[in-house]
Write a protein that holds these residues in place. Sequence first.
Motif, PDB file in Angstrom:
ATOM      1  N   ALA A  98       2.811  -1.415  -9.530  1.00 24.35           N
ATOM      2  CA  ALA A  98       3.868  -1.518  -8.525  1.00 24.35           C
ATOM      3  C   ALA A  98       3.888  -2.927  -7.966  1.00 24.35           C
ATOM      4  CB  ALA A  98       3.623  -0.510  -7.402  1.00 24.35           C
ATOM      5  N   ASP A  99       5.074  -3.530  -7.923  1.00 25.32           N
ATOM      6  CA  ASP A  99       5.171  -4.919  -7.486  1.00 25.32           C
ATOM      7  C   ASP A  99       6.529  -5.140  -6.827  1.00 25.32           C
ATOM      8  OD1 ASP A  99       4.271  -7.486  -7.112  1.00 25.32           O
ATOM      9  OD2 ASP A  99       4.814  -8.183  -9.116  1.00 25.32           O
ATOM     10  N   GLY A 100       6.689  -6.299  -6.207  1.00 23.06           N
ATOM     11  CA  GLY A 100       7.972  -6.667  -5.626  1.00 23.06           C
ATOM     12  C   GLY A 100       7.902  -6.814  -4.117  1.00 23.06           C
ATOM     13  N   PRO A 101       8.922  -7.429  -3.525  1.00 29.38           N
ATOM     14  CA  PRO A 101       8.948  -7.700  -2.091  1.00 29.38           C
ATOM     15  C   PRO A 101       8.802  -6.457  -1.210  1.00 29.38           C
ATOM     16  CG  PRO A 101      10.679  -8.937  -3.205  1.00 29.38           C
ATOM     17  CD  PRO A 101      10.093  -8.012  -4.225  1.00 29.38           C
ATOM     18  N   GLY A 102       9.307  -5.313  -1.679  1.00 33.15           N
ATOM     19  CA  GLY A 102       9.170  -4.095  -0.893  1.00 33.15           C
ATOM     20  C   GLY A 102       7.711  -3.710  -0.696  1.00 33.15           C
ATOM     21  N   TRP A 103       6.915  -3.844  -1.759  1.00 29.22           N
ATOM     22  CA  TRP A 103       5.491  -3.522  -1.660  1.00 29.22           C
ATOM     23  C   TRP A 103       4.758  -4.554  -0.812  1.00 29.22           C
ATOM     24  CZ3 TRP A 103       4.380   1.171  -2.537  1.00 29.22           C
ATOM     25  CH2 TRP A 103       5.033   1.895  -3.536  1.00 29.22           C
ATOM     26  N   TRP A 104       5.138  -5.830  -0.941  1.00 25.55           N
ATOM     27  CA  TRP A 104       4.483  -6.851  -0.114  1.00 25.55           C
ATOM     28  C   TRP A 104       4.779  -6.595   1.361  1.00 25.55           C
ATOM     29  CZ3 TRP A 104       7.264 -11.089  -3.451  1.00 25.55           C
ATOM     30  CH2 TRP A 104       6.838 -10.977  -4.770  1.00 25.55           C
ATOM     31  N   ALA A 105       6.022  -6.186   1.649  1.00 22.00           N
ATOM     32  CA  ALA A 105       6.386  -5.878   3.030  1.00 22.00           C
ATOM     33  C   ALA A 105       5.600  -4.667   3.538  1.00 22.00           C
ATOM     34  CB  ALA A 105       7.888  -5.616   3.142  1.00 22.00           C
ATOM     35  N   ALA A 106       5.416  -3.661   2.686  1.00 19.72           N
ATOM     36  CA  ALA A 106       4.640  -2.488   3.081  1.00 19.72           C
ATOM     37  C   ALA A 106       3.200  -2.866   3.382  1.00 19.72           C
ATOM     38  CB  ALA A 106       4.692  -1.422   1.975  1.00 19.72           C
ATOM     39  N   ARG A 107       2.644  -3.774   2.595  1.00 12.89           N
ATOM     40  CA  ARG A 107       1.275  -4.243   2.857  1.00 12.89           C
ATOM     41  C   ARG A 107       1.216  -4.994   4.187  1.00 12.89           C
ATOM     42  NH1 ARG A 107      -3.015  -2.434   1.962  1.00 12.89           N
ATOM     43  NH2 ARG A 107      -2.546  -2.211  -0.256  1.00 12.89           N
ATOM     44  N   ASP A 108       2.204  -5.833   4.444  1.00 11.05           N
ATOM     45  CA  ASP A 108       2.252  -6.531   5.737  1.00 11.05           C
ATOM     46  C   ASP A 108       2.339  -5.532   6.889  1.00 11.05           C
ATOM     47  OD1 ASP A 108       2.164  -8.990   4.492  1.00 11.05           O
ATOM     48  OD2 ASP A 108       4.330  -9.348   4.598  1.00 11.05           O
ATOM     49  N   ALA A 109       3.088  -4.447   6.674  1.00 18.50           N
ATOM     50  CA  ALA A 109       3.226  -3.421   7.712  1.00 18.50           C
ATOM     51  C   ALA A 109       1.889  -2.741   7.981  1.00 18.50           C
ATOM     52  CB  ALA A 109       4.276  -2.396   7.294  1.00 18.50           C
ATOM     53  N   VAL A 110       1.118  -2.440   6.937  1.00 17.81           N
ATOM     54  CA  VAL A 110      -0.202  -1.836   7.117  1.00 17.81           C
ATOM     55  C   VAL A 110      -1.109  -2.776   7.910  1.00 17.81           C
ATOM     56  CG1 VAL A 110      -2.314  -1.106   5.932  1.00 17.81           C
ATOM     57  CG2 VAL A 110      -0.092  -0.363   5.071  1.00 17.81           C
ATOM     58  N   ASN A 111      -1.083  -4.064   7.561  1.00 19.92           N
ATOM     59  CA  ASN A 111      -1.934  -5.030   8.263  1.00 19.92           C
ATOM     60  C   ASN A 111      -1.537  -5.157   9.729  1.00 19.92           C
ATOM     61  OD1 ASN A 111      -3.300  -5.527   5.866  1.00 19.92           O
ATOM     62  ND2 ASN A 111      -2.045  -7.297   5.333  1.00 19.92           N
ATOM     63  N   ALA A 112      -0.229  -5.192   9.992  1.00 13.61           N
ATOM     64  CA  ALA A 112       0.246  -5.279  11.374  1.00 13.61           C
ATOM     65  C   ALA A 112      -0.148  -4.030  12.153  1.00 13.61           C
ATOM     66  CB  ALA A 112       1.765  -5.461  11.400  1.00 13.61           C
ATOM     67  N   LEU A 113      -0.050  -2.883  11.515  1.00 15.06           N
ATOM     68  CA  LEU A 113      -0.382  -1.623  12.160  1.00 15.06           C
ATOM     69  C   LEU A 113      -1.872  -1.540  12.484  1.00 15.06           C
ATOM     70  CD1 LEU A 113       0.722   1.136  13.031  1.00 15.06           C
ATOM     71  CD2 LEU A 113       0.377   1.927  10.691  1.00 15.06           C
ATOM     72  N   THR A 114      -2.703  -1.998  11.552  1.00 12.70           N
ATOM     73  CA  THR A 114      -4.149  -1.981  11.781  1.00 12.70           C
ATOM     74  C   THR A 114      -4.513  -2.822  12.993  1.00 12.70           C
ATOM     75  OG1 THR A 114      -4.547  -1.691   9.405  1.00 12.70           O
ATOM     76  CG2 THR A 114      -6.385  -2.467  10.738  1.00 12.70           C
ATOM     77  N   ALA A 115      -3.912  -4.009  13.102  1.00 15.12           N
ATOM     78  CA  ALA A 115      -4.170  -4.870  14.261  1.00 15.12           C
ATOM     79  C   ALA A 115      -3.652  -4.226  15.542  1.00 15.12           C
ATOM     80  CB  ALA A 115      -3.525  -6.237  14.040  1.00 15.12           C
ATOM     81  N   MET A 116      -2.495  -3.589  15.468  1.00 10.47           N
ATOM     82  CA  MET A 116      -1.890  -2.952  16.634  1.00 10.47           C
ATOM     83  C   MET A 116      -2.769  -1.816  17.169  1.00 10.47           C
ATOM     84  SD  MET A 116       1.983  -1.484  16.773  1.00 10.47           S
ATOM     85  CE  MET A 116       2.401  -2.746  15.566  1.00 10.47           C
TER      86      MET A 116
END
Length: 214
Positions: A98-116
């Motif tokens: 699985a690849d592409g900007p949608g997956w990169w954005a989902a990973r960024d969302a997980v990282n932001a959520l973990t910090a939050m």
Amino acid sequence: MPIAVIADIIGSRRLPDRGAAQRDLDDAIARVETDRPLAVSRLRATVGDELQGTYRTLEDALCSLLLLRLALPAGLECRFGVGIGAISDVPYDGATLADGPGWWAARDAVNALTAMQQRAAPGARTWIVAAPGEDAGMRSPVEMANAYALSRDQLVTAMSDRARRLTYGRCLGRTQSDLAREEGVTQSAVSQAMSTAGSAALVEGYVALSGGRA
């Protein structure tokens, strides 16, 4: 616009039985997809405690993830990074990645959520990120979706197991009388439990997201 979701199990290393937890999670995912099939590709384990899935719309993803949160058994919690953007499959060694900007954005969302979760919003479980170039005219909708997700997650996180079961049933259009019989309590007890937990707001939000379909 495709929606990619990356989920991971919170505190997976501290679970007394990691294998049982994974089976419980798989069962909850299967239940949701049976009761209200919305995923293009249902959440499936990839590596470690991580799962990946895709949805056709943001509304479908948010509806499905709410039902999944409500269906999870006590002691098992997940965090969900939701990415808006193009997704693709990359051939590799006889399989696909699985690849592409949608997956990169989902990973960024997980990282932001973990910090939050470590700071201002420990009850947060869902966050949405739009990939660069995919959010033209979408900033306000994405921000509003995140505000909604934070509020509903706080309600679900604070719910008892019974309140989650009742809210799940009401989202699917089941009557309080039916739920009362299933729980072995009175209808007034169901009404009180849902009122205390703020279930009505979650159900109305779910109905609004699903286009008026309970």
